[in-house]
Enzyme design. Structure first.
Site, PDB file in Angstrom:
ATOM      1  N   GLU A 159      -4.026   7.066  -4.729  1.00 29.03           N
ATOM      2  CA  GLU A 159      -4.137   6.274  -5.957  1.00 29.03           C
ATOM      3  C   GLU A 159      -5.378   6.676  -6.725  1.00 29.03           C
ATOM      4  O   GLU A 159      -6.468   6.625  -6.157  1.00 29.03           O
ATOM      5  CB  GLU A 159      -4.241   4.787  -5.614  1.00 29.03           C
ATOM      6  CG  GLU A 159      -2.901   4.177  -5.383  1.00 29.03           C
ATOM      7  CD  GLU A 159      -2.950   2.681  -5.146  1.00 29.03           C
ATOM      8  OE1 GLU A 159      -4.002   2.050  -5.410  1.00 29.03           O
ATOM      9  OE2 GLU A 159      -1.948   2.152  -4.694  1.00 29.03           O
ATOM     10  N   HIS A 188      -1.242  -0.266  -9.674  1.00 33.58           N
ATOM     11  CA  HIS A 188      -1.753  -1.218  -8.682  1.00 33.58           C
ATOM     12  C   HIS A 188      -2.284  -2.487  -9.360  1.00 33.58           C
ATOM     13  O   HIS A 188      -3.482  -2.790  -9.300  1.00 33.58           O
ATOM     14  CB  HIS A 188      -2.846  -0.571  -7.810  1.00 33.58           C
ATOM     15  CG  HIS A 188      -3.043  -1.284  -6.498  1.00 33.58           C
ATOM     16  ND1 HIS A 188      -3.463  -0.656  -5.352  1.00 33.58           N
ATOM     17  CD2 HIS A 188      -2.873  -2.584  -6.145  1.00 33.58           C
ATOM     18  CE1 HIS A 188      -3.552  -1.525  -4.353  1.00 33.58           C
ATOM     19  NE2 HIS A 188      -3.195  -2.718  -4.819  1.00 33.58           N
ATOM     20  N   ARG A 198       0.860  -1.180   0.000  1.00 39.59           N
ATOM     21  CA  ARG A 198       0.000   0.000   0.000  1.00 39.59           C
ATOM     22  C   ARG A 198       0.900   1.235   0.000  1.00 39.59           C
ATOM     23  O   ARG A 198       1.908   1.279   0.714  1.00 39.59           O
ATOM     24  CB  ARG A 198      -0.899   0.038   1.245  1.00 39.59           C
ATOM     25  CG  ARG A 198      -2.052  -0.961   1.243  1.00 39.59           C
ATOM     26  CD  ARG A 198      -3.107  -0.643   0.197  1.00 39.59           C
ATOM     27  NE  ARG A 198      -4.225  -1.572   0.235  1.00 39.59           N
ATOM     28  CZ  ARG A 198      -4.295  -2.721  -0.447  1.00 39.59           C
ATOM     29  NH1 ARG A 198      -3.305  -3.085  -1.235  1.00 39.59           N
ATOM     30  NH2 ARG A 198      -5.350  -3.506  -0.353  1.00 39.59           N
TER      31      ARG A 198
HETATM   32  C1  DGY Z   1      -5.087  -6.515  -2.321  1.00 38.31           C
HETATM   33  O1  DGY Z   1      -5.845  -7.456  -2.518  1.00 38.31           O
HETATM   34  O2  DGY Z   1      -4.960  -5.996  -1.221  1.00 38.31           O
HETATM   35  C2  DGY Z   1      -4.281  -6.047  -3.475  1.00 38.31           C
HETATM   36  O3  DGY Z   1      -3.624  -4.873  -3.229  1.00 38.31           O
HETATM   37  C3  DGY Z   1      -5.153  -5.958  -4.702  1.00 38.31           C
HETATM   38  O4  DGY Z   1      -4.293  -6.112  -5.784  1.00 38.31           O
END
Ligand code: DGY
Length: 311
Positions: free
Chosen positions: A253, A272, A224
């Protein structure tokens, strides 16, 4: 029969499974997430919510859903959900655990290889007329054999990255919650972040952490954006405190078009896509469906979110 609100159209057969189980499913249409108002309206009469990482599920939202009995997140991360607020209201939360480990580890290796061997720069140069000849000193990258890879986080995805990096001859180490992060960063050539975003990890990679890294270090983030202090990262890249970064995730994002992250040197950014394979996204949908179907039948979710710190 329960009413389920799904915050976006999903690949795979998750929706079909929910409908086949007799539930009434409403899907938010379009390619953008529901606005806050649309989300609140969507859950107003819902028994189940299938949320995405782009949907903020907090106390206010839960209070606007008096019938809500279950939330299933279409993600392994759940920083978009106030787990304590859900627990206080007795609403179980599920995540798409396990199923995106390989896809995310694959993408991490793709970023690692691309950044280590200057692929974005090479690609641009080839297309834009800067490839004049074979250059003995041009586009020199980093050798992976013997490079020290530090993996932050001791979970499944970090281990899957280690499994992939090991055959390249990299020297792998892990750092977890109770270890000396800065000492570990000082030794690493490549650092890959694989811990969840929470109150303990927010801005864990701050100016001091970046200053502890080697000046030619590569930082990879596929978890993240909020784990990294992005302003500090931009400064470190400009100052040459670290060598390069490869980001699947940013904060926010997407970054707005004029965000300084886009002009930071040696910074590879992708939108992402860690879990973005057809197989994994279908499996994530099934995971969310399994969690909802179980909870709506009064059974425990197969892959629940971690307990909130206060629970
Ligand atoms: C998640 O599932 O947390 C991922 O970041 C999605 O790609």
């Amino acid at each position: 029969m329960a009413k389920i609100f799904v915050a976006r159209a999903l690949p795979g057969n998750a929706i079909e499974r929910l409908r086949e189980a007799g539930h009434e499913v409403t899907i938010h249409g379009g390619s953008m997430p529901p606005t806050r108002e649309q989300l609140i309206a969507g859950v107003a009469e819902a028994d189940g919510l299938l949320s995405l990482l782009t949907d903020r599920v907090d106390g206010e939202l839960l209070d606007s859903a008096p019938q809500l009995k279950a939330v299933a997140n279409f993600a392994v991360g759940c920083d978009n959900i106030d787990l304590a607020a859900a627990a206080e209201r007795g609403i179980p939360v599920g995540v798409a655990a396990h199923v995106l480990t390989d896809a995310t580890a694959d993408l991490t290796m793709a970023l690692l290889l691309a950044a280590a061997r200057n692929l974005p720069e090479g690609e641009r140069d080839a297309r834009e007329g800067r490839w004049k000849t074979w250059e003995p000193e041009g586009w020199l990258g980093r050798e992976l054999r013997g490079a020290k890879l530090l993996i932050i986080g001791r979970g499944r995805i970090g281990q899957a990255v280690a499994d992939r990096a090991e055959p390249f001859g990299m020297q792998i180490s892990f750092v977890g919650r109770n270890d000396d992060l800065h000492a570990a960063l000082a030794e690493a050539d490549i650092v890959s972040i694989h811990c969840p975003l929470n109150d303990q990890t927010r801005h864990m990679i701050d100016a001091a952490a970046l200053a502890a890294m080697k000046p030619d270090a590569l930082l990879i983030n596929t978890t993240r954006g909020g784990v990294v202090d992005q302003a500090a990262l931009i400064e470190a890249l400009h100052a040459g405190t670290i060598g390069s970064a490869a980001l699947d995730v940013t904060d926010p994002e997407p970054p707005p078009a004029d965000d300084p992250i886009y002009s930071a040197p040696n910074c590879l950014i992708v939108p992402h896509i860690g879990s973005a394979t057809a197989t994994t996204r279908a499996a994530m949908g099934n995971c969310a469906a399994d969690n909802l179907l179980a909870a709506l039948a009064g059974e425990p979710m197969p892959t629940p979110a971690p307990s909130p710190p206060s629970a």
